[in-house]
Write an enzyme that holds these catalytic residues in place. Sequence first.
Site, PDB file in Angstrom:
ATOM      1  N   ARG A  25       0.832  -1.212   0.000  1.00 33.24           N
ATOM      2  CA  ARG A  25       0.000   0.000   0.000  1.00 33.24           C
ATOM      3  C   ARG A  25       0.866   1.262   0.000  1.00 33.24           C
ATOM      4  NH1 ARG A  25      -0.354   4.588   2.762  1.00 33.24           N
ATOM      5  NH2 ARG A  25       0.139   3.424   4.650  1.00 33.24           N
ATOM      6  N   ASP A  26       1.631   1.476   1.055  1.00 38.14           N
ATOM      7  CA  ASP A  26       2.403   2.725   1.165  1.00 38.14           C
ATOM      8  C   ASP A  26       3.491   2.748   0.100  1.00 38.14           C
ATOM      9  OD1 ASP A  26       3.120   5.170   2.205  1.00 38.14           O
ATOM     10  OD2 ASP A  26       3.522   4.457   4.229  1.00 38.14           O
ATOM     11  N   HIS A 218       5.353   4.245  12.789  1.00 38.94           N
ATOM     12  CA  HIS A 218       5.409   4.142  11.324  1.00 38.94           C
ATOM     13  C   HIS A 218       6.456   5.149  10.834  1.00 38.94           C
ATOM     14  CE1 HIS A 218       3.165   3.877   7.299  1.00 38.94           C
ATOM     15  NE2 HIS A 218       3.820   5.012   7.140  1.00 38.94           N
ATOM     16  N   HIS A 220       9.325   6.658   8.130  1.00 33.56           N
ATOM     17  CA  HIS A 220       9.911   6.762   6.793  1.00 33.56           C
ATOM     18  C   HIS A 220      11.391   7.071   7.006  1.00 33.56           C
ATOM     19  CE1 HIS A 220       6.286   6.786   4.087  1.00 33.56           C
ATOM     20  NE2 HIS A 220       5.725   6.810   5.280  1.00 33.56           N
ATOM     21  N   CYS A 251       4.631   9.205   0.096  1.00 31.52           N
ATOM     22  CA  CYS A 251       3.242   9.637   0.079  1.00 31.52           C
ATOM     23  C   CYS A 251       3.106  10.652  -1.049  1.00 31.52           C
ATOM     24  CB  CYS A 251       2.826  10.252   1.410  1.00 31.52           C
ATOM     25  SG  CYS A 251       1.120  10.823   1.355  1.00 31.52           S
ATOM     26  N   ASN A 260       9.733   4.113   3.028  1.00 35.09           N
ATOM     27  CA  ASN A 260       9.494   3.696   4.406  1.00 35.09           C
ATOM     28  C   ASN A 260      10.712   2.935   4.917  1.00 35.09           C
ATOM     29  OD1 ASN A 260       6.757   3.823   3.059  1.00 35.09           O
ATOM     30  ND2 ASN A 260       6.148   3.430   5.154  1.00 35.09           N
TER      31      ASN A 260
HETATM   32  P1  HMG Z   1     -13.009  14.672  -2.162  1.00 37.53           P
HETATM   33  O1  HMG Z   1     -12.701  15.041  -3.565  1.00 37.53           O
HETATM   34  O2  HMG Z   1     -13.165  15.780  -1.150  1.00 37.53           O
HETATM   35  O3  HMG Z   1     -14.290  13.725  -2.113  1.00 37.53           O
HETATM   36  O4  HMG Z   1     -11.865  13.686  -1.690  1.00 37.53           O
HETATM   37  P2  HMG Z   1     -15.846  14.076  -2.026  1.00 37.53           P
HETATM   38  O5  HMG Z   1     -16.373  13.462  -0.778  1.00 37.53           O
HETATM   39  O6  HMG Z   1     -16.070  15.541  -2.272  1.00 37.53           O
HETATM   40  O7  HMG Z   1     -16.416  13.266  -3.284  1.00 37.53           O
HETATM   41  C1  HMG Z   1     -16.103  13.627  -4.630  1.00 37.53           C
HETATM   42  C2  HMG Z   1     -16.331  12.450  -5.553  1.00 37.53           C
HETATM   43  O8  HMG Z   1     -15.410  11.398  -5.186  1.00 37.53           O
HETATM   44  C3  HMG Z   1     -17.723  11.833  -5.440  1.00 37.53           C
HETATM   45  O9  HMG Z   1     -18.039  11.320  -6.747  1.00 37.53           O
HETATM   46  C4  HMG Z   1     -17.525  10.653  -4.506  1.00 37.53           C
HETATM   47  O10 HMG Z   1     -18.456   9.606  -4.692  1.00 37.53           O
HETATM   48  C5  HMG Z   1     -16.126  10.199  -4.896  1.00 37.53           C
HETATM   49  P3  HMG Z   1     -19.014  12.130  -7.741  1.00 37.53           P
HETATM   50  O11 HMG Z   1     -20.286  12.295  -6.965  1.00 37.53           O
HETATM   51  O12 HMG Z   1     -18.310  13.437  -8.002  1.00 37.53           O
HETATM   52  O13 HMG Z   1     -19.075  11.204  -8.913  1.00 37.53           O
HETATM   53  N1  HMG Z   1     -15.461   9.528  -3.768  1.00 37.53           N
HETATM   54  C6  HMG Z   1     -14.910   8.305  -3.830  1.00 37.53           C
HETATM   55  N2  HMG Z   1     -14.794   7.396  -4.818  1.00 37.53           N
HETATM   56  C7  HMG Z   1     -14.184   6.214  -4.502  1.00 37.53           C
HETATM   57  N3  HMG Z   1     -13.705   5.934  -3.271  1.00 37.53           N
HETATM   58  C8  HMG Z   1     -13.791   6.817  -2.266  1.00 37.53           C
HETATM   59  C9  HMG Z   1     -14.416   8.054  -2.534  1.00 37.53           C
HETATM   60  N4  HMG Z   1     -14.659   9.131  -1.762  1.00 37.53           N
HETATM   61  C10 HMG Z   1     -15.300  10.013  -2.530  1.00 37.53           C
HETATM   62  N5  HMG Z   1     -13.307   6.523  -1.046  1.00 37.53           N
HETATM   63  C11 HMG Z   1     -11.049  11.898  -0.308  1.00 37.53           C
HETATM   64  C12 HMG Z   1     -11.821  13.200  -0.347  1.00 37.53           C
HETATM   65  C13 HMG Z   1     -10.816  11.536   1.127  1.00 37.53           C
HETATM   66  C14 HMG Z   1     -11.886  10.831  -1.004  1.00 37.53           C
HETATM   67  C15 HMG Z   1      -9.723  12.092  -1.085  1.00 37.53           C
HETATM   68  O14 HMG Z   1      -9.058  13.166  -0.496  1.00 37.53           O
HETATM   69  C16 HMG Z   1      -8.849  10.874  -1.072  1.00 37.53           C
HETATM   70  O15 HMG Z   1      -9.147   9.866  -1.686  1.00 37.53           O
HETATM   71  N6  HMG Z   1      -7.696  10.944  -0.380  1.00 37.53           N
HETATM   72  C17 HMG Z   1      -6.795   9.815  -0.259  1.00 37.53           C
HETATM   73  C18 HMG Z   1      -5.400  10.257  -0.054  1.00 37.53           C
HETATM   74  C19 HMG Z   1      -4.485   9.064   0.131  1.00 37.53           C
HETATM   75  O16 HMG Z   1      -4.811   7.929  -0.149  1.00 37.53           O
HETATM   76  N7  HMG Z   1      -3.257   9.355   0.637  1.00 37.53           N
HETATM   77  C20 HMG Z   1      -2.264   8.350   0.880  1.00 37.53           C
HETATM   78  C21 HMG Z   1      -2.552   7.536   2.093  1.00 37.53           C
HETATM   79  S1  HMG Z   1      -2.093   8.335   3.618  1.00 37.53           S
HETATM   80  C22 HMG Z   1      -0.410   7.984   3.829  1.00 37.53           C
HETATM   81  O17 HMG Z   1       0.225   7.496   2.933  1.00 37.53           O
HETATM   82  C23 HMG Z   1       0.205   8.226   5.180  1.00 37.53           C
HETATM   83  C24 HMG Z   1       0.414   6.941   5.988  1.00 37.53           C
HETATM   84  O18 HMG Z   1       1.283   6.049   5.306  1.00 37.53           O
HETATM   85  C25 HMG Z   1       1.027   7.271   7.375  1.00 37.53           C
HETATM   86  C26 HMG Z   1       2.237   8.210   7.292  1.00 37.53           C
HETATM   87  O19 HMG Z   1       3.219   7.890   6.618  1.00 37.53           O
HETATM   88  O20 HMG Z   1       2.148   9.259   7.948  1.00 37.53           O
HETATM   89  C27 HMG Z   1      -0.900   6.207   6.238  1.00 37.53           C
HETATM   90 MG    MG Z   2       3.464   6.199   5.298  1.00 38.38          MG
END
Ligand code: HMG
Ligand code: MG
Length: 311
Positions: A25-26, A218, A220, A251, A260
């Site tokens: 995933r990450d 966690h 990096h 990320c 990581n």
């Molecule tokens: P948004 O654009 O604000 O979403 O994104 P919305 O709620 O306004 O919805 C807009 C459209 O997206 C709608 O469709 C929803 O249905 C659709 P429309 O009506 O326009 O056709 N939608 C989705 N479709 C599929 N799956 C969903 C979903 N949600 C809404 N889940 C949102 C908000 C949270 C969805 C967006 O910002 C997002 O997907 N962010 C993900 C970011 C991400 O994955 N980042 C990496 C992971 S975090 C990380 O790596 C850190 C970690 O490793 C720890 C560390 O290292 O610190 C964990």
């Molecule tokens: Mg991470």
Amino acid sequence: MTDLPMIVKDPTLPERITIYEVGVRDGLQNEKTIVPTEVKAEFIARLIAAGLPIVEATSFVHPKWVPQLADAADLVALLDMRGPVQLPVLVPNERGLDRAIEAGISHIAVFGSASETFANKNLNSTLDGQFEMFEPVVKRALAADMTVRAYVSMCFGDPWEGAVPIEQVVATGKRMLEMGAEELSLGDTIGVATAGHVTALVDAFVAGGVGLEQLALHFHDTYGQALSNVHAGLRSGITTFDASAGGLGGCPFAKSATGNLATEDLVWMLNGLGIEHGVDLAALVETSVWMADKLGRPSPSGVVRALSGAE
Ligand code: HMG
Ligand code: MG
């Protein structure tokens, strides 16, 4: 080399720990190229065969935000989600949870931010608004008998805001636990933590009433501090550490986030300390070499390079 590293135990450290594998995933969320679904499934199968007890599989996030993981449902369909090895997925909101339920998921992770800017960049939300997004997710997931982990990112510093106050991190983490998450993973998203900071943050959570068994770390490895930070965590009594096979990762929403902590580097250190973890290092190295070949570049892990004879 089979008798190396020499085992020299430190009785003040935990006897056994859990490695929470995040490479699929990450790691793959940050790749420029999109890895084929079948390759991801084989990567997961190999990690399971190497003895990893938890392998985070993918994310049910918006496919436009993370196209690398847009195949989440197709990938899950190729996996045994009810087997003995936990295969959690990231879920940010109710739409993501609906998709996860449809896919038959048992373990999810929500992911919040300790900083305002990253809540905006990663979730299109605010620091306060993120809880409104997560609350119904956690409630419904628990009602559906899922387990829920919560991440907090930017626990040790943020690329836009700089220092993130320890009190702000603890307050954010406690709100995630109060929602009902059973484990809290403290993310050093951009790899800026140093050992004393780790000790201070864990101490602050414990002083705030959070149990050590509820916490995971966690790291990096951007600044080469990840293993030193793990050691500080071990000294504080933490027993769950996130790591990524071959050191893949980053990320896409925090450009300064690089790989990581490599699972192999972690395992080598744990082996030397005589701390049990259940992972077969040779099988893991073989897997990371295989994956590096698929990605077309060598693993950044020193242990992978040394044990695979790459240098
Ligand atoms: P948004 O654009 O604000 O979403 O994104 P919305 O709620 O306004 O919805 C807009 C459209 O997206 C709608 O469709 C929803 O249905 C659709 P429309 O009506 O326009 O056709 N939608 C989705 N479709 C599929 N799956 C969903 C979903 N949600 C809404 N889940 C949102 C908000 C949270 C969805 C967006 O910002 C997002 O997907 N962010 C993900 C970011 C991400 O994955 N980042 C990496 C992971 S975090 C990380 O790596 C850190 C970690 O490793 C720890 C560390 O290292 O610190 C964990
Ligand atoms: Mg991470």
